[in-house]
Write an enzyme that holds these catalytic residues in place. Structure first.
Site, PDB file in Angstrom:
ATOM      1  N   GLU A 208      16.470  -4.455   0.435  1.00  0.00           N
ATOM      2  CA  GLU A 208      16.853  -4.493   1.917  1.00  0.00           C
ATOM      3  C   GLU A 208      16.802  -5.636   2.575  1.00  0.00           C
ATOM      4  O   GLU A 208      16.969  -6.491   3.598  1.00  0.00           O
ATOM      5  CB  GLU A 208      16.355  -3.157   1.706  1.00  0.00           C
ATOM      6  CG  GLU A 208      16.960  -2.530   2.043  1.00  0.00           C
ATOM      7  CD  GLU A 208      16.863  -0.957   1.841  1.00  0.00           C
ATOM      8  OE1 GLU A 208      15.634  -0.665   2.084  1.00  0.00           O
ATOM      9  OE2 GLU A 208      16.932  -0.231   2.806  1.00  0.00           O
TER      10      GLU A 208
ATOM     11  N   GLU B 154      18.126   4.349  -4.259  1.00  0.00           N
ATOM     12  CA  GLU B 154      17.129   5.218  -3.576  1.00  0.00           C
ATOM     13  C   GLU B 154      17.687   6.529  -3.762  1.00  0.00           C
ATOM     14  O   GLU B 154      16.728   7.574  -3.970  1.00  0.00           O
ATOM     15  CB  GLU B 154      16.916   4.537  -2.498  1.00  0.00           C
ATOM     16  CG  GLU B 154      16.252   4.007  -1.749  1.00  0.00           C
ATOM     17  CD  GLU B 154      16.612   2.668  -1.744  1.00  0.00           C
ATOM     18  OE1 GLU B 154      18.445   2.404  -2.019  1.00  0.00           O
ATOM     19  OE2 GLU B 154      16.571   1.671  -0.780  1.00  0.00           O
TER      20      GLU B 154
ATOM     21  N   GLY C 168      14.190  -0.899  -1.376  1.00  0.00           N
ATOM     22  CA  GLY C 168      13.733  -2.314  -0.233  1.00  0.00           C
ATOM     23  C   GLY C 168      14.224  -3.716  -0.941  1.00  0.00           C
ATOM     24  O   GLY C 168      13.992  -4.153   0.233  1.00  0.00           O
TER      25      GLY C 168
ATOM     26  N   ALA D 202      10.379  -1.253  -2.825  1.00  0.00           N
ATOM     27  CA  ALA D 202       9.477  -0.168  -2.132  1.00  0.00           C
ATOM     28  C   ALA D 202       8.466   0.621  -3.006  1.00  0.00           C
ATOM     29  O   ALA D 202       9.017   0.746  -4.620  1.00  0.00           O
ATOM     30  CB  ALA D 202       9.690   1.037  -0.729  1.00  0.00           C
TER      31      ALA D 202
HETATM   32  N1  CAA Z   1       7.278   1.184  -7.511  1.00  0.00           N
HETATM   33  C1  CAA Z   1       5.948   1.158  -7.956  1.00  0.00           C
HETATM   34  N2  CAA Z   1       5.997   0.268  -9.424  1.00  0.00           N
HETATM   35  C2  CAA Z   1       7.032   0.075 -10.026  1.00  0.00           C
HETATM   36  C3  CAA Z   1       7.965   0.557  -8.672  1.00  0.00           C
HETATM   37  C4  CAA Z   1       8.410   0.269  -7.747  1.00  0.00           C
HETATM   38  N3  CAA Z   1       9.598   0.795  -6.814  1.00  0.00           N
HETATM   39  N4  CAA Z   1       9.645  -1.051 -10.220  1.00  0.00           N
HETATM   40  C5  CAA Z   1       8.307  -1.172 -10.807  1.00  0.00           C
HETATM   41  N5  CAA Z   1       7.020  -0.815 -11.039  1.00  0.00           N
HETATM   42  C6  CAA Z   1       6.139  -0.754 -12.146  1.00  0.00           C
HETATM   43  C7  CAA Z   1       6.357  -0.017 -13.372  1.00  0.00           C
HETATM   44  O1  CAA Z   1       6.004   1.377 -12.418  1.00  0.00           O
HETATM   45  C8  CAA Z   1       6.065  -0.542 -13.951  1.00  0.00           C
HETATM   46  O2  CAA Z   1       4.544  -0.647 -13.938  1.00  0.00           O
HETATM   47  P1  CAA Z   1       3.617   0.113 -15.565  1.00  0.00           P
HETATM   48  O3  CAA Z   1       3.461  -0.798 -16.370  1.00  0.00           O
HETATM   49  O4  CAA Z   1       1.895   0.857 -14.458  1.00  0.00           O
HETATM   50  O5  CAA Z   1       4.605   1.670 -15.489  1.00  0.00           O
HETATM   51  C9  CAA Z   1       5.667  -1.774 -13.573  1.00  0.00           C
HETATM   52  O6  CAA Z   1       6.488  -2.295 -12.185  1.00  0.00           O
HETATM   53  C10 CAA Z   1       7.232  -2.710 -14.864  1.00  0.00           C
HETATM   54  O7  CAA Z   1       8.269  -1.882 -14.414  1.00  0.00           O
HETATM   55  P2  CAA Z   1       8.936  -0.962 -15.240  1.00  0.00           P
HETATM   56  O8  CAA Z   1       7.768  -1.744 -17.144  1.00  0.00           O
HETATM   57  O9  CAA Z   1       9.727   0.119 -15.811  1.00  0.00           O
HETATM   58  O10 CAA Z   1       9.781  -2.609 -16.447  1.00  0.00           O
HETATM   59  P3  CAA Z   1      11.643  -2.429 -16.935  1.00  0.00           P
HETATM   60  O11 CAA Z   1      12.057  -3.595 -17.189  1.00  0.00           O
HETATM   61  O12 CAA Z   1      11.909  -1.391 -18.060  1.00  0.00           O
HETATM   62  O13 CAA Z   1      12.812  -1.955 -16.117  1.00  0.00           O
HETATM   63  C11 CAA Z   1      13.180  -1.434 -13.684  1.00  0.00           C
HETATM   64  C12 CAA Z   1      12.813  -2.358 -14.196  1.00  0.00           C
HETATM   65  C13 CAA Z   1      14.639  -1.082 -13.893  1.00  0.00           C
HETATM   66  C14 CAA Z   1      13.406  -2.517 -12.007  1.00  0.00           C
HETATM   67  C15 CAA Z   1      12.890  -0.278 -13.037  1.00  0.00           C
HETATM   68  O14 CAA Z   1      10.880  -0.636 -12.600  1.00  0.00           O
HETATM   69  C16 CAA Z   1      12.861   0.099 -12.289  1.00  0.00           C
HETATM   70  O15 CAA Z   1      13.947   0.950 -11.784  1.00  0.00           O
HETATM   71  N6  CAA Z   1      12.444   0.570 -11.046  1.00  0.00           N
HETATM   72  C17 CAA Z   1      12.585   1.037 -10.000  1.00  0.00           C
HETATM   73  C18 CAA Z   1      14.143   0.286  -8.567  1.00  0.00           C
HETATM   74  C19 CAA Z   1      13.520   1.266  -7.708  1.00  0.00           C
HETATM   75  O16 CAA Z   1      14.363   2.467  -8.102  1.00  0.00           O
HETATM   76  N7  CAA Z   1      13.462   0.918  -6.565  1.00  0.00           N
HETATM   77  C20 CAA Z   1      13.605   1.968  -4.980  1.00  0.00           C
HETATM   78  C21 CAA Z   1      12.247   2.205  -4.910  1.00  0.00           C
HETATM   79  S1  CAA Z   1      12.814   3.265  -3.199  1.00  0.00           S
HETATM   80  C22 CAA Z   1      13.321   2.302  -1.812  1.00  0.00           C
HETATM   81  O17 CAA Z   1      12.959   0.980  -2.263  1.00  0.00           O
HETATM   82  C23 CAA Z   1      12.844   2.723  -0.822  1.00  0.00           C
HETATM   83  C24 CAA Z   1      13.459   1.626   0.495  1.00  0.00           C
HETATM   84  O18 CAA Z   1      14.859   2.197   0.506  1.00  0.00           O
HETATM   85  C25 CAA Z   1      12.643   0.957   1.040  1.00  0.00           C
END
Ligand code: CAA
Length: 258
Positions: free
Chosen positions: A112, A132, A109, A66
């Site tokens: 999911e 999460e 998400g 998400a």
């Molecule tokens: N939401 C918003 N933006 C996101 C995102 C997310 N879930 N995942 C990645 N992005 C964005 C980053 O902020 C970044 O944007 P900027 O360039 O503007 O900073 C861009 O996408 C590229 O990401 P990274 O620079 O972080 O890429 P990376 O290769 O270094 O890392 C990753 C990849 C390990 C997937 C890392 O992006 C990450 O940890 N993302 C979040 C994963 C996460 O926590 N997901 C769960 C979300 S909560 C949820 O999903 C609740 C639910 O149950 C529905």
């Protein structure tokens, strides 16, 4: 076909392909992605010329979860009154078989969404997880329930409590995915599987999907009764007559989806 901002929708004969397309955010699932994915798949579901729907992302990310930036400022009342994420449940109601083709990150998400699909095919680069907990929340699109049903308590607890990722090999061993293929074969394989499914009788495929889905909702005895009633009802279709006649006559079946 409708123009979308965050997804692409294509057709290959009886197969529809929905591609998540927010590369700048690793396909993070914001409100627009949710609304567009639900709208597109609902429309495809109503179209009897669509026999299977493939949902995919990019090579780097199926979806990284998400959209955290969109969620971060929300209050309890915002998410409660909007019933945040509830719209994704609509995907679980689709009657047309769905196939997730997952490459790269399928986190939160993203994992999911992939688990809502009926068949989950992964590339050898896929990474699944429910991270999460690291953000101070828990899964909100069914992860705690579908992951547990798919892989059992041991791994579901491990993933949901530590937030670690599972690679494709572990996900296949755990029973989360049905096949793992080389990254450059992912979409072709998923489309081939979708074409096979779409080549079957649509109403019968819908019944098979409904019967398997019921296994997650009911007792064994009720599930078997449900299956038997649906099995009986397949004899009301033209496609049962055609499928069995084709076998007896040693020729391929031509289903009319009636
Ligand atoms: N939401 C918003 N933006 C996101 C995102 C997310 N879930 N995942 C990645 N992005 C964005 C980053 O902020 C970044 O944007 P900027 O360039 O503007 O900073 C861009 O996408 C590229 O990401 P990274 O620079 O972080 O890429 P990376 O290769 O270094 O890392 C990753 C990849 C390990 C997937 C890392 O992006 C990450 O940890 N993302 C979040 C994963 C996460 O926590 N997901 C769960 C979300 S909560 C949820 O999903 C609740 C639910 O149950 C529905």
């Amino acid at each position: 076909m409708t123009d979308y901002q965050t997804i692409k929708v294509e057709r290959r004969d009886r197969v529809a392909i929905v591609t998540l397309n927010r590369p700048e955010a690793l396909n993070a699932l914001n409100l627009t992605v949710m609304q567009e994915t639900v709208a597109a798949t609902t429309e495809l579901d109503r179209d009897p010329s669509v026999g299977a729907i493939v949902i995919t992302g990019s090579a780097k990310a199926f979806a990284a979860g998400a959209d955290i930036k969109e969620m971060a400022p929300k209050s309890y009342m915002d998410v409660y009154l909007d019933d945040w994420f509830a719209a994704w449940d609509r995907l679980a109601q689709l009657r047309t078989p769905t196939i997730a083709a997952v490459s790269g990150y399928a986190l939160g998400g993203g994992c999911e969404l992939a688990m809502i699909c009926d068949i989950l095919i992964a590339s050898d680069t896929a990474k699944f997880g429910q991270p999460e907990i690291k953000l101070g929340v828990i899964p909100g699109i069914g992860g705690s329930q579908r992951l547990t049903r798919a892989v059992g308590k041991a791994k579901a607890m491990d993933l949901c409590l530590t937030g670690r990722n599972m690679d494709a090999a572990e996900a296949e061993r755990a029973g989360l995915v049905s096949r793992v293929v080389a990254a450059d074969q992912l979409l072709d394989t998923a489309i081939e599987v979708a074409q096979t499914v779409a080549g079957m009788s649509l109403p019968i495929a819908m019944m098979a999907k409904e019967a398997v889905g019921r296994a997650f909702e009911t007792t064994l005895a009720e599930g078997i009764r449900f299956e038997r009633r649906l099995f009986h009802s397949t004899f009301a279709t033209d496609d049962q007559k055609e499928g069995m006649a084709a076998f007896v006559e040693k020729r391929p079946a031509t289903f009319t989806h009636r």
